[in-house]
Design a protein around this motif. Sequence first.
Motif: not given
Length: 443
Positions: A19-21, A95-96, A104-106
Amino acid sequence: MQVTETKNEGLERAYTITVTAKELDDKVGEKLVEAQPEVELKGFRKGKVPMALLKKQFGQRLLGEAMQESVDAAMAKHFEDSGDRPAFQPKVEMTNQDWKEGDDVVVDMSYEALPEVPDADFSKIKLEKMVVKPEESAVDDALKNLAESAQNFTDRDAKEKSQDGDQVVIDFLGKVDGEAFEGGAAEDYPLVLGSNSFIPGFEEQLVGKKAGEEVEVKVSFPGEYGAAHLAGKDAVFECKVKAVKAPAAAEIDDELAKKYGSESLDALKEQIRERLAAEYNGAARAVMKRKLLDELDELVSFELPPTLVDAEAKQIAHQLWHEENPDVQGHDHPEIETTDEHKKLAERRVRLGLLLAELGRKQEITVNDQELTQAIMNQARQYPGQERQFFEFAQQNAEFRQQIQAPIFEDKVVDYIFELAKVEEKEVTKEELEKAVEELEQE
């Protein structure tokens, strides 16, 4: 938003969701716009708070909501597009871990998919239904049991002494410290010896007595006796035995039938025949259902989710261990190892469970509220005096309701297959049916 497949082996699936920033920032903005008309801050009229101030005040909290909603939406769209149905709740990990605002949310998502269950031609299945017609001897035995349960008492010979199980008719007067107490006297009281309806030690002292005898019964009221002024006190009951009666089965006639709510003996016999027929039919259905499940186990084969099989094998091993160790009530015991036999049985249960569940889904077989409520009420009757509490517990506990609903659903699917299969009736004796049921329980 991007979903990338990272694993597709057998039933195992894994994906990376990004999910992008910018998407997160846009979603936060949408939430702020939606909330703005209702927000009121000091120095601003309701609905007139500047967007920049709203974002500074509430943006951080809304960001967390936006992240959760975005990931949930991505998962829902994935399952809708792919048609996958996870065997268990998917495992989701960010993950991050060093994520900060502006990144971004990964997220990694993994699960085992439920397998595709192949269609089967149930018309090829041949089953035999055992039919037992209630014999008159079975009806007579049932009547004798009812007569014994509704026993009468007949006077013993004047020289005969009372025995445990007899009824003695007594006058009694109870005294504590030489003084009669309220509720401690009665006349012509019918007392069944051994019924434990009086305080401990009372009935035993009336065994071996004859009609006309006078007996002093000496007892002590229990410490926790309901009447506080008598609790723990020694008492003497002056008793006169007026009659000694032996138990006798009631006559099998219309009067007996009326005691059990029937208009006549013939009507009671017909009710017994119907009850016996229902019992035989239930037993025959259980035998036929096992044969059907055996047939289905051979008829259909497909890949099974390993996690489901492992969980079922552990449950089977745990249940069998407790059956072999009935003294252990809790779960504070060594870890129980599963065997190949446990796994084989687990594979059968999972395979049949998935098959019946998928067939029920395709045929839109459901358990309605009335059926579920009736099943809950039937179970509640097993707890006399606590029916209301049981019913309320069931209504508030979704998992418990599911446990009650599952066997009803399974039986409805099984009935559906019975209608498609070739079923031949075979008239057998009660003994033959009982043998088949015993073999069923030994498997």
